[in-house]
Design an enzyme around this catalytic site. Structure first.
Site, PDB file in Angstrom:
ATOM      1  CG  ASP A  33      -0.363  -0.152   2.523  1.00 51.84           C
ATOM      2  OD1 ASP A  33       0.815  -0.534   2.584  1.00 51.84           O
ATOM      3  OD2 ASP A  33      -1.062   0.093   3.529  1.00 51.84           O
ATOM      4  CD  GLU A  55       7.943  -8.303  -0.408  1.00 49.35           C
ATOM      5  OE1 GLU A  55       6.926  -7.594  -0.296  1.00 49.35           O
ATOM      6  OE2 GLU A  55       8.008  -9.492   0.003  1.00 49.35           O
ATOM      7  CG  HIS A 118      -0.414  -0.860   7.995  1.00 52.04           C
ATOM      8  ND1 HIS A 118      -1.038   0.362   7.886  1.00 52.04           N
ATOM      9  CD2 HIS A 118      -0.089  -1.214   6.735  1.00 52.04           C
ATOM     10  CE1 HIS A 118      -1.097   0.732   6.620  1.00 52.04           C
ATOM     11  NE2 HIS A 118      -0.524  -0.214   5.898  1.00 52.04           N
ATOM     12  CG  HIS A 119       3.436  -2.657   6.538  1.00 55.82           C
ATOM     13  ND1 HIS A 119       2.861  -3.852   6.886  1.00 55.82           N
ATOM     14  CD2 HIS A 119       2.996  -2.388   5.264  1.00 55.82           C
ATOM     15  CE1 HIS A 119       2.118  -4.301   5.884  1.00 55.82           C
ATOM     16  NE2 HIS A 119       2.167  -3.426   4.901  1.00 55.82           N
ATOM     17  N   GLY A 404      26.836 -16.288  -1.722  1.00 57.13           N
ATOM     18  CA  GLY A 404      26.515 -17.701  -1.576  1.00 57.13           C
ATOM     19  C   GLY A 404      25.176 -18.000  -0.938  1.00 57.13           C
ATOM     20  CG  ASP A 437      17.663 -31.974  -4.717  1.00 53.57           C
ATOM     21  OD1 ASP A 437      18.722 -31.442  -4.349  1.00 53.57           O
ATOM     22  OD2 ASP A 437      17.399 -33.164  -4.487  1.00 53.57           O
ATOM     23  CG  ASN A 464      22.375 -33.416  -5.415  1.00 51.04           C
ATOM     24  OD1 ASN A 464      21.477 -32.812  -4.838  1.00 51.04           O
ATOM     25  ND2 ASN A 464      23.489 -32.832  -5.823  1.00 51.04           N
ATOM     26  N   GLY A 466      19.117 -33.470  -1.617  1.00 55.07           N
ATOM     27  CA  GLY A 466      19.374 -32.558  -0.512  1.00 55.07           C
ATOM     28  C   GLY A 466      20.506 -31.586  -0.721  1.00 55.07           C
ATOM     29  CD  GLU A 470      25.159 -25.971   3.539  1.00 56.30           C
ATOM     30  OE1 GLU A 470      26.236 -25.976   4.175  1.00 56.30           O
ATOM     31  OE2 GLU A 470      24.635 -24.933   3.110  1.00 56.30           O
TER      32      GLU A 470
END
Length: 562
Positions: A33, A55, A118-119, A404, A437, A464, A466, A470
């Site tokens: 708004d 966003e 608001h916000h 990253g 994925d 693969n 996951g 990591e």
């Protein structure tokens, strides 16, 4: 009176017309708004509204758009909207990408009154969110005074272009339609660099040229800021005229013509292929252009090069050198020419397998790529794998090695594909996304925006099971690196695509059949999604090495902190 009115425009139209003058044709963001009246004026300035799913995606898309167009714009609403975009804007700041972040804010009267709107945080402080953006923006301006609004707009946009960093522009609702002079629009924004001190510059250039003339085995090392600060053309000129071997870092992959006979490969410190490592580290002089030595970009800070024998150049110095160097006085070797990666070591023992491994796929896919393709790779296996891919001439690579943020590539693909579509009259360009994925599950809804905008990228989802990047750092079989399996080939239909195609690829034979030059898939005449299966614990060579380095570095820092 008529002449006086003709010489006036509104603050928002002045801002939007300036964006148009800088080459922007589409604006990313989400309506709210506090920015709706501003959005009403986009079409009058010749701008298209993209309309993203959220966003964060919009920020990623603006980043990808800017990497093709040179600059982009993002519009969010106050508080909830702008904060949702900050991870993306921070990435653009980290990686030197010029994004104009426009935030629709409450009226100046409401702000003066400290109204509980608001916000907000409910404490009457309307500066808190702009202050959050201050450290990830080159400049923050608040268009709350019509008498200086045009000056502030031009100041912010110049800073964005010159520094290649995001800027933050707050636009209060009661300032959107306030009148300002159109006079500034008659003169393009000056984006030239501030001149150096002539005496100091002359001395520096003289020292640099003498070092180059005195070297027996000099090489050129190109990094991310070469393209960010628009000196790639000069860099190519330097390579061609000097005939020195040229190498790139992961962050500058694709910035240099890899079909050039002087292209030597990708240097990533100790993670580099042995021939590249030897060529760079044996050089008696390194001409480093646009250096950005982050951990993943430098092989975990494993550059074995001498600072004493390194010349660091940035945008203005590169241009000066071209006009002053006597190229006949430069000595160079005939070595350091890059060969295509070959199947070696661990690859050989898998030569009989039908499964798709990273060591096989990434060198292989280079044969399918075409000139001028735009290749977007996700943080993770794709970013590290693409190092081993030889690009045809004119390929643009988009990745986020320093910041990253996983999920970045899907939004960036949308922005890049839109920028390519706007420029399609020049020459056709395919846009290809390689994303894992795990990363896709963060921002996959942005495929909806691609469909809405009529974009036709090829989306390759590496299944693969996951978060493989990591797993390579820590927790190979840990549950926190697992994800819920999705039916990826249902996405295009679910998002309402009319013309689309899905493919599932599990073997090397199926890769060869699908990724074949000239077939319907390769023509990229519609949006297409490929689900490509790879082993759960397989990873590119560079990621395996870097992952272990990261784990050791993290453990070392933990010990030092304890």
């Amino acid at each position: 009176m008529a002449q006086e009115m003709a010489d006036e425009t509104t603050i928002v139209l002045y801002l939007f017309k300036r964006l148009h003058q800088l080459g922007i044709r589409s604006v990313h963001g989400v309506p709210g708004d506090y920015n709706l009246v501003a959005l009403d004026n986009l079409a009058d300035a010749g701008l298209n509204w993209v309309g993203n799913c959220n966003e964060l995606n919009a920020g990623y898309a603006a980043d990808g758009y800017a990497r093709i167009k040179g600059i982009s714009a993002l519009i969010t609403t106050f508080g909830v909207g702008e904060l949702s975009a900050l991870a993306a804007v921070a990435g653009s700041y980290s990686e030197h990408v010029p994004v104009v972040h426009i935030v629709g804010t409450p009226s100046t009267l409401s702000q003066k009154m400290g109204a509980i709107l608001h916000h907000t945080l409910g404490n009457g402080d309307f500066s808190v969110f702009a202050n959050m953006s201050r450290n990830i923006s080159q400049i923050v301006v608040n268009l709350n005074d019509p008498t200086i609004a045009t000056r502030d707009i031009d100041r912010a946009l110049k800073a964005c272009c010159v520094t290649a960093h995001p800027v933050y522009i707050a636009l209060p609702t009661d300032m959107v339609l306030r009148k300002v002079s159109t006079k500034g629009l008659d003169t393009p924004i000056d984006i030239s660099l501030h001149p150096n001190d002539p005496k100091i510059e002359s001395d520096v250039i003289e020292n640099i040229t003498q070092m180059i003339y005195g070297a027996n085995n000099a090489i050129i090392l190109i990094d991310a800021c070469a393209i960010r600060h628009r000196v790639v053309e000069e860099v190519h000129d330097l390579i061609d005229k000097s005939q020195l071997p040229a190498f790139v870092t992961p962050m500058s992959k694709g910035d240099i013509d890899e079909t050039n006979s002087r292209f030597g490969g990708v240097y990533v410190g100790s993670v580099s292929r042995s021939d590249v490592k030897e060529a760079v580290e044996s050089a008696d002089l390194i001409i480093s252009i646009g250096a950005l030595k982050s951990d993943f970009n430098s092989g975990g800070f494993t550059y074995h090069t001498s600072t004493k024998h390194t010349i660091e150049l940035h945008s203005d110095y590169t241009k000066k050198l071209l006009s002053l160097l006597d190229f006949h006085r430069i000595r160079h070797t005939e070595g350091a020419k890059s060969d295509l990666p070959e199947l070696k070591n661990e690859d050989m023992e898998k030569i009989e397998t039908r499964e798709i491994t990273h060591s096989w796929f990434w060198p292989h896919i280079g044969n399918w790529l075409e000139e001028n393709d735009v290749v977007v790779t996700e943080t993770g296996t794709a970013n590290f794998g693409i190092i081993e891919t030889r690009f045809p001439k004119g390929v643009t690579a988009i990745s986020q090695v320093l910041w990253g943020s996983i999920g970045y590539s899907v939004g960036a693909c949308q922005g890049a594909a839109l920028a390519v579509k706007e420029s399609q009259s020049h020459f056709p360009r395919r846009v290809i996304l390689f994303v894992g994925d795990g990363s896709f599950q963060l921002t996959g809804n942005e495929v909806s925006t691609m469909i809405r905008q009529g974009l036709k990228p090829i989306i390759v989802i590496i299944n693969n099971e996951g978060y493989t990047i990591e797993r390579m750092i820590h927790g190979e079989n840990a549950g926190y690196n697992d994800i819920q399996p999705w039916k990826y080939t249902k996405f295009l239909e679910a998002f309402g695509a009319k013309e689309y195609a899905n493919y599932v690829v599990r073997t090397r034979e199926e890769v060869d059949k699908l990724f074949k030059k000239g077939n319907e898939f390769s023509k990229a005449n519609r949006i297409q999604l490929v689900e490509l299966f790879m082993p759960k614990l397989d990873a590119p060579r560079a990621l395996k090495i870097t992952g272990k380095m990261s784990e050791m570095l993290n453990a070392k820092m933990a010990v030092l902190d304890s």
